[in-house]
Design an enzyme around this catalytic site. Structure first.
Site, PDB file in Angstrom:
ATOM      1  N   HIS A 109     -24.022 -46.495 -14.812  1.00 41.67           N
ATOM      2  CA  HIS A 109     -24.797 -46.905 -13.628  1.00 41.67           C
ATOM      3  C   HIS A 109     -26.271 -47.030 -13.985  1.00 41.67           C
ATOM      4  O   HIS A 109     -26.784 -46.270 -14.811  1.00 41.67           O
ATOM      5  CB  HIS A 109     -24.590 -45.947 -12.452  1.00 41.67           C
ATOM      6  CG  HIS A 109     -25.028 -44.529 -12.676  1.00 41.67           C
ATOM      7  ND1 HIS A 109     -26.313 -44.091 -12.414  1.00 41.67           N
ATOM      8  CD2 HIS A 109     -24.367 -43.441 -13.120  1.00 41.67           C
ATOM      9  CE1 HIS A 109     -26.418 -42.803 -12.690  1.00 41.67           C
ATOM     10  NE2 HIS A 109     -25.243 -42.382 -13.133  1.00 41.67           N
ATOM     11  N   ASP A 111     -28.778 -47.138 -11.537  1.00 37.33           N
ATOM     12  CA  ASP A 111     -29.670 -46.479 -10.576  1.00 37.33           C
ATOM     13  C   ASP A 111     -29.939 -45.054 -11.029  1.00 37.33           C
ATOM     14  O   ASP A 111     -29.211 -44.495 -11.860  1.00 37.33           O
ATOM     15  CB  ASP A 111     -29.069 -46.492  -9.172  1.00 37.33           C
ATOM     16  CG  ASP A 111     -27.815 -45.621  -9.058  1.00 37.33           C
ATOM     17  OD1 ASP A 111     -26.898 -45.819  -9.891  1.00 37.33           O
ATOM     18  OD2 ASP A 111     -27.763 -44.751  -8.187  1.00 37.33           O
ATOM     19  N   ASP A 142     -29.501 -40.050 -17.702  1.00 45.24           N
ATOM     20  CA  ASP A 142     -28.559 -40.278 -16.596  1.00 45.24           C
ATOM     21  C   ASP A 142     -29.022 -41.461 -15.746  1.00 45.24           C
ATOM     22  O   ASP A 142     -29.816 -41.290 -14.837  1.00 45.24           O
ATOM     23  CB  ASP A 142     -28.472 -39.005 -15.753  1.00 45.24           C
ATOM     24  CG  ASP A 142     -27.440 -39.078 -14.646  1.00 45.24           C
ATOM     25  OD1 ASP A 142     -26.589 -39.986 -14.662  1.00 45.24           O
ATOM     26  OD2 ASP A 142     -27.512 -38.234 -13.735  1.00 45.24           O
ATOM     27  N   GLU A 177     -24.681 -45.153  -7.875  1.00 45.57           N
ATOM     28  CA  GLU A 177     -23.918 -43.927  -8.122  1.00 45.57           C
ATOM     29  C   GLU A 177     -24.663 -42.702  -7.619  1.00 45.57           C
ATOM     30  O   GLU A 177     -24.051 -41.773  -7.079  1.00 45.57           O
ATOM     31  CB  GLU A 177     -23.624 -43.802  -9.623  1.00 45.57           C
ATOM     32  CG  GLU A 177     -22.578 -42.740  -9.966  1.00 45.57           C
ATOM     33  CD  GLU A 177     -23.158 -41.346 -10.138  1.00 45.57           C
ATOM     34  OE1 GLU A 177     -22.377 -40.365 -10.120  1.00 45.57           O
ATOM     35  OE2 GLU A 177     -24.392 -41.228 -10.282  1.00 45.57           O
ATOM     36  N   GLU A 178     -25.983 -42.674  -7.801  1.00 43.07           N
ATOM     37  CA  GLU A 178     -26.764 -41.510  -7.366  1.00 43.07           C
ATOM     38  C   GLU A 178     -26.923 -41.462  -5.847  1.00 43.07           C
ATOM     39  O   GLU A 178     -27.436 -40.487  -5.312  1.00 43.07           O
ATOM     40  CB  GLU A 178     -28.141 -41.523  -8.031  1.00 43.07           C
ATOM     41  CG  GLU A 178     -28.127 -41.514  -9.551  1.00 43.07           C
ATOM     42  CD  GLU A 178     -27.637 -40.205 -10.148  1.00 43.07           C
ATOM     43  OE1 GLU A 178     -27.113 -39.356  -9.404  1.00 43.07           O
ATOM     44  OE2 GLU A 178     -27.772 -40.033 -11.368  1.00 43.07           O
ATOM     45  N   HIS A 442     -31.279 -35.160 -13.279  1.00 38.39           N
ATOM     46  CA  HIS A 442     -31.655 -34.935 -11.888  1.00 38.39           C
ATOM     47  C   HIS A 442     -32.899 -34.060 -11.732  1.00 38.39           C
ATOM     48  O   HIS A 442     -33.386 -33.893 -10.619  1.00 38.39           O
ATOM     49  CB  HIS A 442     -30.523 -34.317 -11.055  1.00 38.39           C
ATOM     50  CG  HIS A 442     -29.322 -35.197 -10.904  1.00 38.39           C
ATOM     51  ND1 HIS A 442     -28.397 -35.005  -9.910  1.00 38.39           N
ATOM     52  CD2 HIS A 442     -28.890 -36.272 -11.604  1.00 38.39           C
ATOM     53  CE1 HIS A 442     -27.440 -35.919 -10.007  1.00 38.39           C
ATOM     54  NE2 HIS A 442     -27.725 -36.699 -11.041  1.00 38.39           N
TER      55      HIS A 442
END
Length: 473
Positions: A109, A111, A142, A177-178, A442
């Site tokens: 992903h 995003d 990520d 996805e996030e 994150h």
């Protein structure tokens, strides 16, 4: 899908050396392209500019087109169930298999999570910065590194085998996805033929450490919800009425405390535990990897990894309440919190949501009014490790890293995998990744270990090259 071949011819062995050389020579350009992606602040959350996510999708589509191997490369959106809103833009590129070869779907992903406060970062979150052997920036690990692992491995395959290879490919780079993959199920249903594959590689997980690869075989699911607690029609003076009137803050604190046992484990009846073996993992390692302060004890019971991989966990991830700077002597009438519950493999997310909601309503103190809304569910997942694709992935990891992989669970969730299983029940799913325990996905100062990245790219490139020669019945 094709009938799956069961042998790999000798030419794949000869190509391994070419693949290694291609990955090595291509690494500087790959890292530069990754840095360009990191500079695009592609946060898919509703409070952020959607134009940046489109810009990120366009950059990924350009990378896919520049490989000159795909029959089609498109930026596509799908509807979000329950309304007319479209999800964030994704990139879908496809190439048909030839001569009975398998098809591989590569997922990542583009995003990213919101950056948080700039002052919590040692360098600007969207300005990729190399310090030591790590690349820092939001999305550096990520999952824009996952995107670039796919691009770089395909490029290495082309360098080794030429552009006229037989392996079928589908590249699916999601854009939200996030933000809960809200349009993911619709996207799958609308593009089912283009996405159909014998093997699905999801590059969005972790490795054991910077020297040891991992194949993720278990994922916790999740239930998130918005909880509002009300006790008053309006705010009142805490000095005049405190001691007789329960304010919403008091009721919220008391209610949230019922979610936990004395040892910090989850106290919600009906949330289940998955039983499975876990590797050795010490409290010292936990402290080192998480920054647990001296004197603060770990919570829960059982092996540490079972607490992270196989048991439920509940976290209050946000709270709307008067700030300390604006605090006054007031009884708060209403408090709102965001609750995130991770659920063990083997339990349906809808069942977990039901027992969590039942617990919150049954334990509301002082008759406080409880409202639960915005409930989102993601299914847990256990990988079937008996297939030939898992065997080939483990072999590629061992050859690329110089160490055999460890099968791991992940405390986090990748809920869309349940949708992949639903739509493609015959596909073999490999959950791999480019992260390590110090990547801090994150969190502020998210980073990618460049050695891990190189080995992850080589793993996937070897896997694709070998599957390109997979033949026979």
């Amino acid at each position: 899908m094709t009938d799956i071949p069961r042998t790999i011819d000798d030419k794949s062995t000869a190509d391994d050396a070419s693949v290694r050389t291609a990955v090595e020579l291509g690494l500087p350009a790959t890292i530069a392209e990754l840095c360009a992606l990191v500079r695009i602040p592609s946060v898919a959350w509703s409070a952020f500019d959607r134009a940046t996510v489109l810009r990120s999708a366009e950059a990924v589509a350009t990378l896919a087109r520049d490989l000159h191997v795909f029959d089609t490369v498109e930026i596509k959106q799908a509807g979000i169930p329950g309304g007319t809103e479209l999800g964030q833009p994704a990139v879908l590129a496809t190439r048909a298999a030839r001569n009975g070869r398998p098809t591989v779907l590569l997922y990542a992903h583009h995003d990213v999570q919101p950056p948080g406060k700039d002052e919590d970062w040692d360098s600007a979150p969207f300005e990729p910065t190399v310090r030591g052997d790590r690349l820092y920036g939001r999305g550096a690990a990520d999952d824009k590194a996952g995107v670039m692992a796919h691009v770089a491995s395909i490029r290495a395959l082309v360098d080794a085998a030429g552009p006229d290879f037989d392996l079928g490919l589908a590249l699916f780079i999601e854009g939200e996805e996030e933000f809960g993959s809200r349009s993911f199920a619709t996207f799958l249903d609308e593009n089912v033929d283009a996405l159909r594959a014998d093997v699905i590689v999801v590059a969005d997980s972790n490795n054991w450490d910077v020297s040891t690869p991992a194949l993720t075989t278990g994922l916790r699911g999740n239930v998130t919800l918005r909880l509002n607690v009300r006790t008053l029609d309006h705010a009142s003076h805490s000095g005049m009425f405190g001691g007789a009137v329960p304010d919403a803050m008091m009721a919220t604190i008391a209610l949230l405390a019922t979610l936990y046992n004395e040892d910090g484990s989850v106290a919600v009846a009906g949330l289940t535990i998955h039983t499975g073996d876990t590797p050795e993992y010490s409290e010292e390692q936990l402290r080192e990897e998480t920054g647990l302060l001296d004197g603060v004890s770990p919570i829960g019971h059982g092996s540490i990894l079972s607490r992270i991989w196989s048991q439920p966990a509940i976290t209050v991830t946000g709270i709307d309440a008067p700030s300390v700077d604006n605090a006054s002597n007031t009884l708060s009438p209403s408090i709102t919190v965001r609750v995130s519950c991770r659920i063990a493999p083997g339990q349906r997310a809808s069942d977990a949501a039901a027992v969590l909601e039942e617990h919150l309503r049954a334990h509301a103190p002082f008759g406080a009014h409880v409202e639960i809304s915005e409930v989102d569910c993601g299914q847990p997942f256990l990988v079937d490790t008996s297939g030939w694709a898992v065997t080939e992935a483990r072999r590629a990891m061992t050859d690329a890293w110089g160490a055999p992989p460890i099968d791991i669970g992940v405390g986090g969730s990748i809920p869309f995998i349940a949708d992949l299983v639903r739509v493609f029940p015959e596909s073999q799913i490999l959950v791999t990744g480019v992260e390590d325990p110090d990547s801090r996905a994150h969190s502020p100062n998210e980073s990618l270990h460049l050695g891990v990245f190189k080995r992850a790219v080589l793993t996937e490139a070897l896997l694709l090259s070998r599957l390109n020669h997979r033949s026979g019945q």
